[in-house]
Design an enzyme around this catalytic site. Sequence first.
Site, PDB file in Angstrom:
ATOM      1  N   LYS A 298      31.410 -17.169  -4.411  1.00 25.93           N
ATOM      2  CA  LYS A 298      31.806 -17.469  -3.040  1.00 25.93           C
ATOM      3  C   LYS A 298      30.975 -16.686  -2.028  1.00 25.93           C
ATOM      4  O   LYS A 298      30.585 -15.549  -2.279  1.00 25.93           O
ATOM      5  CB  LYS A 298      33.287 -17.107  -2.842  1.00 25.93           C
ATOM      6  CG  LYS A 298      34.242 -18.022  -3.582  1.00 25.93           C
ATOM      7  CD  LYS A 298      34.148 -19.424  -3.017  1.00 25.93           C
ATOM      8  CE  LYS A 298      35.360 -20.271  -3.304  1.00 25.93           C
ATOM      9  NZ  LYS A 298      36.604 -19.874  -2.735  1.00 25.93           N
TER      10      LYS A 298
ATOM     11  N   CYS B 211      66.054   3.034  19.951  1.00 24.55           N
ATOM     12  CA  CYS B 211      64.798   2.349  20.243  1.00 24.55           C
ATOM     13  C   CYS B 211      65.019   0.836  20.306  1.00 24.55           C
ATOM     14  O   CYS B 211      65.395   0.207  19.320  1.00 24.55           O
ATOM     15  CB  CYS B 211      63.740   2.679  19.195  1.00 24.55           C
ATOM     16  SG  CYS B 211      62.207   1.777  19.475  1.00 24.55           S
TER      17      CYS B 211
ATOM     18  N   CYS C  94      56.690   6.627  21.391  1.00 19.34           N
ATOM     19  CA  CYS C  94      56.936   5.203  21.184  1.00 19.34           C
ATOM     20  C   CYS C  94      56.690   4.447  22.496  1.00 19.34           C
ATOM     21  O   CYS C  94      57.232   4.816  23.536  1.00 19.34           O
ATOM     22  CB  CYS C  94      58.372   5.009  20.713  1.00 19.34           C
ATOM     23  SG  CYS C  94      58.864   3.285  20.648  1.00 19.34           S
TER      24      CYS C  94
ATOM     25  N   ASP D 184      53.483 -34.025   0.562  1.00 22.80           N
ATOM     26  CA  ASP D 184      53.896 -35.179  -0.233  1.00 22.80           C
ATOM     27  C   ASP D 184      54.452 -34.707  -1.575  1.00 22.80           C
ATOM     28  O   ASP D 184      55.414 -35.257  -2.101  1.00 22.80           O
ATOM     29  CB  ASP D 184      52.697 -36.098  -0.506  1.00 22.80           C
ATOM     30  CG  ASP D 184      52.238 -36.773   0.770  1.00 22.80           C
ATOM     31  OD1 ASP D 184      52.850 -36.532   1.831  1.00 22.80           O
ATOM     32  OD2 ASP D 184      51.250 -37.533   0.706  1.00 22.80           O
TER      33      ASP D 184
ATOM     34  N   ARG E 120      41.611 -35.605  -6.618  1.00 28.21           N
ATOM     35  CA  ARG E 120      41.840 -34.667  -7.701  1.00 28.21           C
ATOM     36  C   ARG E 120      43.337 -34.486  -7.969  1.00 28.21           C
ATOM     37  O   ARG E 120      43.754 -34.339  -9.104  1.00 28.21           O
ATOM     38  CB  ARG E 120      41.189 -33.330  -7.348  1.00 28.21           C
ATOM     39  CG  ARG E 120      41.397 -32.271  -8.372  1.00 28.21           C
ATOM     40  CD  ARG E 120      40.510 -31.081  -8.076  1.00 28.21           C
ATOM     41  NE  ARG E 120      40.669 -30.092  -9.109  1.00 28.21           N
ATOM     42  CZ  ARG E 120      41.606 -29.154  -9.074  1.00 28.21           C
ATOM     43  NH1 ARG E 120      42.424 -29.081  -8.054  1.00 28.21           N
ATOM     44  NH2 ARG E 120      41.709 -28.295 -10.052  1.00 28.21           N
TER      45      ARG E 120
ATOM     46  N   LYS F  37      28.362 -25.113  -3.387  1.00 30.55           N
ATOM     47  CA  LYS F  37      29.750 -25.531  -3.532  1.00 30.55           C
ATOM     48  C   LYS F  37      30.134 -26.198  -2.211  1.00 30.55           C
ATOM     49  O   LYS F  37      30.203 -25.549  -1.169  1.00 30.55           O
ATOM     50  CB  LYS F  37      30.653 -24.326  -3.807  1.00 30.55           C
ATOM     51  CG  LYS F  37      32.092 -24.730  -4.043  1.00 30.55           C
ATOM     52  CD  LYS F  37      32.886 -23.572  -4.631  1.00 30.55           C
ATOM     53  CE  LYS F  37      34.251 -24.020  -5.110  1.00 30.55           C
ATOM     54  NZ  LYS F  37      35.089 -24.563  -4.060  1.00 30.55           N
TER      55      LYS F  37
ATOM     56  N   CYS G 138      58.212   5.854  15.217  1.00 25.72           N
ATOM     57  CA  CYS G 138      59.063   6.224  16.334  1.00 25.72           C
ATOM     58  C   CYS G 138      60.304   6.894  15.765  1.00 25.72           C
ATOM     59  O   CYS G 138      60.891   6.428  14.790  1.00 25.72           O
ATOM     60  CB  CYS G 138      59.447   4.960  17.098  1.00 25.72           C
ATOM     61  SG  CYS G 138      60.885   5.162  18.133  1.00 25.72           S
TER      62      CYS G 138
ATOM     63  N   TYR H 221      28.309 -34.679  -9.026  1.00 26.32           N
ATOM     64  CA  TYR H 221      27.809 -33.530  -9.799  1.00 26.32           C
ATOM     65  C   TYR H 221      28.462 -33.357 -11.172  1.00 26.32           C
ATOM     66  O   TYR H 221      28.110 -32.467 -11.908  1.00 26.32           O
ATOM     67  CB  TYR H 221      27.952 -32.234  -9.001  1.00 26.32           C
ATOM     68  CG  TYR H 221      29.342 -31.996  -8.443  1.00 26.32           C
ATOM     69  CD1 TYR H 221      30.421 -31.748  -9.274  1.00 26.32           C
ATOM     70  CD2 TYR H 221      29.557 -32.002  -7.067  1.00 26.32           C
ATOM     71  CE1 TYR H 221      31.678 -31.542  -8.768  1.00 26.32           C
ATOM     72  CE2 TYR H 221      30.830 -31.791  -6.543  1.00 26.32           C
ATOM     73  CZ  TYR H 221      31.884 -31.569  -7.392  1.00 26.32           C
ATOM     74  OH  TYR H 221      33.137 -31.360  -6.896  1.00 26.32           O
TER      75      TYR H 221
ATOM     76  N   CYS I  80      60.476   3.094  23.605  1.00 30.15           N
ATOM     77  CA  CYS I  80      61.613   3.939  23.992  1.00 30.15           C
ATOM     78  C   CYS I  80      61.184   5.352  24.360  1.00 30.15           C
ATOM     79  O   CYS I  80      62.017   6.175  24.711  1.00 30.15           O
ATOM     80  CB  CYS I  80      62.656   3.984  22.878  1.00 30.15           C
ATOM     81  SG  CYS I  80      62.133   4.981  21.468  1.00 30.15           S
TER      82      CYS I  80
ATOM     83  N   ASP J 174      32.242 -27.914   0.655  1.00 33.70           N
ATOM     84  CA  ASP J 174      33.606 -27.750   1.154  1.00 33.70           C
ATOM     85  C   ASP J 174      34.159 -29.115   1.557  1.00 33.70           C
ATOM     86  O   ASP J 174      34.230 -29.464   2.733  1.00 33.70           O
ATOM     87  CB  ASP J 174      33.584 -26.809   2.360  1.00 33.70           C
ATOM     88  CG  ASP J 174      34.935 -26.185   2.581  1.00 33.70           C
ATOM     89  OD1 ASP J 174      35.840 -26.424   1.760  1.00 33.70           O
ATOM     90  OD2 ASP J 174      35.089 -25.464   3.580  1.00 33.70           O
TER      91      ASP J 174
ATOM     92  N   GLU K 188      24.035 -24.652  -7.749  1.00 30.58           N
ATOM     93  CA  GLU K 188      24.092 -25.696  -6.710  1.00 30.58           C
ATOM     94  C   GLU K 188      25.141 -25.327  -5.677  1.00 30.58           C
ATOM     95  O   GLU K 188      26.057 -24.562  -5.974  1.00 30.58           O
ATOM     96  CB  GLU K 188      24.422 -27.052  -7.342  1.00 30.58           C
ATOM     97  CG  GLU K 188      25.787 -27.082  -7.996  1.00 30.58           C
ATOM     98  CD  GLU K 188      26.032 -28.331  -8.837  1.00 30.58           C
ATOM     99  OE1 GLU K 188      25.062 -28.923  -9.335  1.00 30.58           O
ATOM    100  OE2 GLU K 188      27.211 -28.696  -8.983  1.00 30.58           O
TER     101      GLU K 188
HETATM  102  S1  IVH Z   1      32.195 -28.404 -10.605  1.00 21.04           S
HETATM  103  C1  IVH Z   1      34.167 -28.479 -14.396  1.00 21.04           C
HETATM  104  N1  IVH Z   1      30.514 -28.317  -8.599  1.00 21.04           N
HETATM  105  O1  IVH Z   1      35.315 -27.054  -6.082  1.00 21.04           O
HETATM  106  C2  IVH Z   1      33.720 -28.096 -13.077  1.00 21.04           C
HETATM  107  N2  IVH Z   1      32.835 -28.340  -8.128  1.00 21.04           N
HETATM  108  O2  IVH Z   1      37.024 -24.907  -6.986  1.00 21.04           O
HETATM  109  C3  IVH Z   1      34.423 -28.797 -12.001  1.00 21.04           C
HETATM  110  N3  IVH Z   1      33.371 -28.333  -5.746  1.00 21.04           N
HETATM  111  O3  IVH Z   1      37.728 -29.094  -7.524  1.00 21.04           O
HETATM  112  C4  IVH Z   1      33.929 -28.588 -10.671  1.00 21.04           C
HETATM  113  N4  IVH Z   1      31.299 -28.332  -5.007  1.00 21.04           N
HETATM  114  O4  IVH Z   1      36.192 -30.235  -5.851  1.00 21.04           O
HETATM  115  C5  IVH Z   1      31.806 -28.338  -8.978  1.00 21.04           C
HETATM  116  N5  IVH Z   1      28.946 -28.301  -6.903  1.00 21.04           N
HETATM  117  C6  IVH Z   1      30.188 -28.317  -7.294  1.00 21.04           C
HETATM  118  C7  IVH Z   1      31.248 -28.323  -6.357  1.00 21.04           C
HETATM  119  C8  IVH Z   1      32.566 -28.322  -6.822  1.00 21.04           C
HETATM  120  C9  IVH Z   1      32.571 -28.352  -4.664  1.00 21.04           C
HETATM  121  C10 IVH Z   1      34.840 -28.322  -5.706  1.00 21.04           C
HETATM  122  C11 IVH Z   1      35.495 -29.310  -6.634  1.00 21.04           C
HETATM  123  C12 IVH Z   1      36.469 -28.503  -7.440  1.00 21.04           C
HETATM  124  C13 IVH Z   1      36.553 -27.218  -6.692  1.00 21.04           C
HETATM  125  C14 IVH Z   1      36.821 -26.083  -7.645  1.00 21.04           C
END
Ligand code: IVH
Length: 702
Positions: A331, A449, A425, A46, A152, A131, A443, A243, A428, A133, A129
């Site tokens: 990560k 070739c 190779c 988009d 976002r 992250k 090769c 969060y 060839c 997905d 906490e």
């Molecule tokens: S905090 C100012 N906490 O990860 C801090 N983000 O890579 C803003 N996300 O766009 C993000 N779990 O959509 C925060 N526990 C968590 C999260 C989290 C997933 C995502 C979020 C953000 C992206 C950043």
Amino acid sequence: MAPNLSAVPVDKLSKDDAIAELKRLAGEMAEHDQSYHQDDAPVISDAYYDALKSRNAAIEKKFTTLIRKDSSSLKVGAAPSSGFTKVQHSVPMLSLGNVFDEADVADFFARIRRFLGLGDSEPIDVIAEPKIDGLGFSARYEAGRFIIGATRGDGKVGEDITANLRTIRDMPDMLMGPAKNLPDVIEVRGEVFMTKSDFDALNKSQQEKGAKLFANPRNAAAGSLRQLDPKITEARPLTSFAYAWGEIDPLNWDSQQAYINRLKTLGFSTNPLTQVCTSVEEALAAYNAIGEQRASLPYDIDGVVYKVNRLDYQRRLGFVSRAPRWATAHKFPAEQAQTVLEKIDIQVGRTGSLTPVARLMPVNVGGVVVSNATLHNEDEIARKDIREGDTVIIQRAGDVIPQVVQVLTDKRKKNSTPFSYPITCPVCDSLAVREEGEAIRRCTGGLICGAQAVERLKHFVSRNTFDIEGLGAKNIEAFFDEGSIKNPVDIFTLEKRDAGPDNLTSLKNREGWGKTSAENLFAAINEKRTIRFDRFLFALGIRQIGQTTARLLAQAYVSLSALRAALAQGRDSEAYADLLNIESVGTAVANDLRAFFAEEHNQAVLDGLVRELIIEDFEAPDTDNSPLAGKTVVFTGTLKTMSRSEAKAGAQAFGAKVAGTVSTKTDLVITGPGAGSKLNKAEELGVEVMTEQDYLTLVGKT
Ligand code: IVH
């Protein structure tokens, strides 16, 4: 060939340029309208569509008399992105920097300590906490009532998904608690996602209905949330965790922890694994503990987020470009899976390089079915003692090609033998040699070739070279096998020979072809008979001559004839010294170039091409007023509106130098999703960072 105007800023377009550009835009947008509305299979994002649309509008604004009857600006609604209204975030939605190992985490803490001037013994509490997905959302409440919700987007502007967020069961429509205690304004931010079991059930029912299957829970959540019809969203099982916050009034708590507690009393779901850690060790312990639970959690997570708990510290730490200094994402390592390596194939590249590829028993790795993996090179196979028939662990990280990380030798069959790497190779049969200090065996067949010839032809017609539509890899292989296209000149004489006495049975009568498709192919070829010298040089597929070097050579020599004349002179000539003075041309590159141009068969091909084509002299672009003139830029992450090479060529056309790594010499880093260590480095060095969208705006492409 018509010059590519798409990179020219609007205020630099002449009237004739504008006519051509408006025509191109109308055509391109009509095509995308068709794929989006009629075929339901959009081929561009988009954002890209929006970029085309606003460029069209900008040109029309300047050249008001040139507005076409089929202009997108005269069409009502119907554009893909018009489905959602845009919402400007009152406080930007930030992204997070990444860290990958324990040392990075220690660095993160140390940096904070240094920034705040805290002694070693002063504690820095962080919240750890999961992250999630999923997809970030922002939900604005005024006087306790849900007013507007947004995705976002690019962090500054998102899409209005108010109606869709209302359908999510764990998002309150009215905040809980006595009215006098509610904030006047609060933008609650968090993640919308789909649980693993809801995802499985959804896909099952999609399958029964014969509807499209989703690749993973994240895609399913995105597809469900970004529905124009909120009834569809309502029927999809979405969940959320809150969060963070955007605009807020009043802000009457002093820690992240206190805010999360308040979110709970206001009626939001918060993640139960959230915890306070008082040291690096505790943060790492939390990361490990959450990691151990990862597989058994009901939803997908891809890491752990650390956030400095005290808000006064957060305020002082502030931001570096788009990410807070007070938070980072740790990560999890890439996803792995076990499978059987059935066979090792050796592929022969355009320059004769032999590359081993593992053919695997197909296996699902984190939602993606993988059946091939890279084995890098001969030494790698020997070092890991990888054998055909082995049970192996493969790993996939982001978009990179999966790799074999481990061989499970205890599962190896008794009669297994080490893999013997071919020294000839496979195509060839010429000797394949490995030069001293080189990791790659090549090769030596050169022009005889078949594999090299086919790969060179594929390169010759590919997107960044001649870009001949309808002459894809499959067709090239077929034409090569039957003998009608053996070298690049044959492409341009195909039509003549097709009609002539040559024993080639006419294309239009051949299976899989017809009159129209044959004519289309000839037309597509004829359309590409004019090419600029730098593109032509890159198309030749000379070893070590990539796009950048081709451009530098074109800049230096301007025309093919000048380059040929210079290369024909001896090593003691001034011309040779000049060649070595060109940036990125060392003796190795010079040797490859000279060898290519000295080869008789290549000379015949070049002469043939000169007869068939118009090779335009290279003209250096006018970059005096470009915002990128003289700057060194780095692209990182996945770009949405352009390929990497397109981005690179575009930036160079604006007078920029494009580098692969971030250093103190870098002026600007342009990031897409998935940007990792380069972005971190840029932030560390204080280099300016911008999103692809902002970059496009900067260079006037939107
Ligand atoms: S905090 C100012 N906490 O990860 C801090 N983000 O890579 C803003 N996300 O766009 C993000 N779990 O959509 C925060 N526990 C968590 C999260 C989290 C997933 C995502 C979020 C953000 C992206 C950043």
